[in-house]
Scaffold this motif. Structure first.
Motif, PDB file in Angstrom:
ATOM      1  N   ALA A 129       0.831  -1.212   0.000  1.00  0.00           N
ATOM      2  CA  ALA A 129       0.000   0.000   0.000  1.00  0.00           C
ATOM      3  C   ALA A 129       0.862   1.258   0.000  1.00  0.00           C
ATOM      4  N   LEU A 130       1.987   1.219   0.701  1.00  0.00           N
ATOM      5  CA  LEU A 130       2.851   2.388   0.812  1.00  0.00           C
ATOM      6  C   LEU A 130       3.544   2.740  -0.495  1.00  0.00           C
ATOM      7  N   PHE A 190      -5.942   3.921  -1.530  1.00  0.00           N
ATOM      8  CA  PHE A 190      -5.159   2.757  -1.105  1.00  0.00           C
ATOM      9  C   PHE A 190      -6.072   1.586  -0.757  1.00  0.00           C
ATOM     10  N   ASP A 191      -5.502   0.390  -0.818  1.00  0.00           N
ATOM     11  CA  ASP A 191      -6.161  -0.801  -0.284  1.00  0.00           C
ATOM     12  C   ASP A 191      -5.794  -0.897   1.187  1.00  0.00           C
ATOM     13  N   CYS A 192      -6.776  -1.001   2.060  1.00  0.00           N
ATOM     14  CA  CYS A 192      -6.488  -1.011   3.493  1.00  0.00           C
ATOM     15  C   CYS A 192      -5.769  -2.299   3.898  1.00  0.00           C
ATOM     16  N   PRO A 193      -4.610  -2.206   4.543  1.00  0.00           N
ATOM     17  CA  PRO A 193      -3.872  -3.389   4.985  1.00  0.00           C
ATOM     18  C   PRO A 193      -4.604  -4.187   6.061  1.00  0.00           C
ATOM     19  N   LEU A 194      -5.593  -3.561   6.691  1.00  0.00           N
ATOM     20  CA  LEU A 194      -6.331  -4.214   7.770  1.00  0.00           C
ATOM     21  C   LEU A 194      -7.540  -4.992   7.265  1.00  0.00           C
ATOM     22  N   LEU A 195      -7.734  -4.996   5.944  1.00  0.00           N
ATOM     23  CA  LEU A 195      -8.828  -5.762   5.349  1.00  0.00           C
ATOM     24  C   LEU A 195      -8.311  -7.157   5.016  1.00  0.00           C
ATOM     25  N   GLU A 196      -8.930  -8.166   5.613  1.00  0.00           N
ATOM     26  CA  GLU A 196      -8.500  -9.549   5.397  1.00  0.00           C
ATOM     27  C   GLU A 196      -9.725 -10.432   5.229  1.00  0.00           C
ATOM     28  N   ASN A 197      -9.780 -11.137   4.110  1.00  0.00           N
ATOM     29  CA  ASN A 197     -10.934 -11.989   3.805  1.00  0.00           C
ATOM     30  C   ASN A 197     -12.239 -11.196   3.877  1.00  0.00           C
ATOM     31  N   SER A 198     -12.212  -9.996   3.317  1.00  0.00           N
ATOM     32  CA  SER A 198     -13.384  -9.101   3.251  1.00  0.00           C
ATOM     33  C   SER A 198     -13.886  -8.659   4.614  1.00  0.00           C
ATOM     34  N   LYS A 199     -13.016  -8.724   5.624  1.00  0.00           N
ATOM     35  CA  LYS A 199     -13.405  -8.292   6.964  1.00  0.00           C
ATOM     36  C   LYS A 199     -12.343  -7.369   7.556  1.00  0.00           C
ATOM     37  N   CYS A 200     -12.794  -6.393   8.327  1.00  0.00           N
ATOM     38  CA  CYS A 200     -11.876  -5.497   9.031  1.00  0.00           C
ATOM     39  C   CYS A 200     -11.317  -6.232  10.244  1.00  0.00           C
ATOM     40  N   MET A 201     -10.001  -6.337  10.334  1.00  0.00           N
ATOM     41  CA  MET A 201      -9.370  -7.091  11.401  1.00  0.00           C
ATOM     42  C   MET A 201      -9.564  -6.453  12.776  1.00  0.00           C
ATOM     43  N   GLY A 222      -0.984  20.792  19.060  1.00  0.00           N
ATOM     44  CA  GLY A 222      -1.678  21.202  17.846  1.00  0.00           C
ATOM     45  C   GLY A 222      -0.967  20.870  16.556  1.00  0.00           C
ATOM     46  N   ASP A 223       0.119  20.093  16.622  1.00  0.00           N
ATOM     47  CA  ASP A 223       0.905  19.859  15.408  1.00  0.00           C
ATOM     48  C   ASP A 223       0.708  18.476  14.809  1.00  0.00           C
ATOM     49  N   TRP A 224      -0.301  17.741  15.242  1.00  0.00           N
ATOM     50  CA  TRP A 224      -0.551  16.409  14.685  1.00  0.00           C
ATOM     51  C   TRP A 224      -1.283  16.547  13.348  1.00  0.00           C
ATOM     52  N   LYS A 225      -1.231  15.472  12.545  1.00  0.00           N
ATOM     53  CA  LYS A 225      -1.867  15.494  11.232  1.00  0.00           C
ATOM     54  C   LYS A 225      -2.711  14.253  10.999  1.00  0.00           C
ATOM     55  N   LEU A 226      -3.809  14.445  10.292  1.00  0.00           N
ATOM     56  CA  LEU A 226      -4.525  13.299   9.744  1.00  0.00           C
ATOM     57  C   LEU A 226      -3.707  12.762   8.572  1.00  0.00           C
ATOM     58  N   ARG A 227      -3.594  11.443   8.485  1.00  0.00           N
ATOM     59  CA  ARG A 227      -2.909  10.811   7.367  1.00  0.00           C
ATOM     60  C   ARG A 227      -3.708   9.577   6.960  1.00  0.00           C
ATOM     61  N   VAL A 228      -3.575   9.167   5.697  1.00  0.00           N
ATOM     62  CA  VAL A 228      -4.249   7.941   5.293  1.00  0.00           C
ATOM     63  C   VAL A 228      -3.719   6.787   6.133  1.00  0.00           C
ATOM     64  N   ILE A 229      -4.547   5.776   6.321  1.00  0.00           N
ATOM     65  CA  ILE A 229      -4.256   4.693   7.264  1.00  0.00           C
ATOM     66  C   ILE A 229      -2.856   4.091   7.101  1.00  0.00           C
ATOM     67  N   PRO A 230      -2.406   3.736   5.880  1.00  0.00           N
ATOM     68  CA  PRO A 230      -1.069   3.132   5.769  1.00  0.00           C
ATOM     69  C   PRO A 230       0.056   4.029   6.292  1.00  0.00           C
TER      70      PRO A 230
END
Length: 215
Positions: free
Chosen positions: A98-99, A111-122, A170-178
């Motif tokens: 994904a990265l 991106f394809d979520c790395p936490l998706l396994e067998n069509s389920k969220c781990m 206040g310096d944190w950021k939202l980032r995509v899951i990977p």
């Protein structure tokens, strides 16, 4: 007279265990209404009728971003649950793939979520990101569209942001899951065994160390 010391903020890849426990407890409280909402929606026979399960977790539709506290919650779940820990190598393999297509910034990226396994969220029942919990067909929030975030979801986003401000400043950021998983699993990624093919791909060589021609 007993002095009350201020809480320390979470920094780096480690933090005061008391602070981490407190932040995770507060995050669970924010997520709780969303889990209840999802449970109620799942009992509706028309909910997601005819829609492929977890299609929204795949690259074509997925640009979900999370916060540092949510990322720590995911890492904590893998640290504490032996079943999840046993599946971490497979997650890291998907994470590296994904990265490859992502830039390291706070923008929305597919991106394809790395936490998706067998069509389920781990991490569905233990550490699911708030955005993933709140993303539902719009018939429950905006009839004019197909999907969207519920009103409870928007409330939870605001609470999540305040929680991150509290523990990260206040310096944190939202980032995509990977990108956030890359940070919280940095040590695991560093020590992950590499196959000969994977190692060769990184330096442009083929089997036996011979450099491949660029086409």
């Amino acid at each position: 007279r007993r002095l009350i010391m201020p809480r320390k903020k979470l920094t780096g890849n480690s933090g005061n265990r008391y602070v981490e426990d407190a932040s995770m407890k507060e995050l669970d409280q924010i997520r709780a209404p969303l889990y209840r909402e999802l449970e109620k929606l799942s009992k509706d026979s028309s909910y997601q009728r005819g829609k492929e399960s977890h299609l929204c977790c795949t690259r074509k539709y997925n640009q979900m971003r999370i916060s540092p506290v949510e990322a720590r919650s995911i890492a904590r779940a893998f640290r504490k649950d032996p079943r999840l820990r046993g599946r971490l190598p497979a997650v890291l393999e998907r994470l590296e793939k994904a990265l490859e297509g992502l830039s390291d910034n706070g923008e929305r990226q597919s991106f394809d979520c790395p936490l998706l396994e067998n069509s389920k969220c781990m991490v569905h029942g233990v550490a699911k990101p708030i955005g993933c919990l709140a993303w539902h067909p719009r018939q429950y929030s905006d009839p004019e569209g197909e999907y969207g975030f519920t009103p409870r979801g928007w409330t939870a986003f605001a609470a999540r942001d305040r929680l991150n401000d509290k523990y990260h400043g206040g310096d944190w950021k939202l980032r995509v899951i990977p990108l956030w998983l890359k940070r919280v699993f940095s040590r695991d990624l560093k020590h992950r065994p590499k196959s000969a093919d994977s190692a060769n791909q990184g330096d442009g060589t083929g089997p036996g160390g011979r450099r491949r021609r660029r086409r």
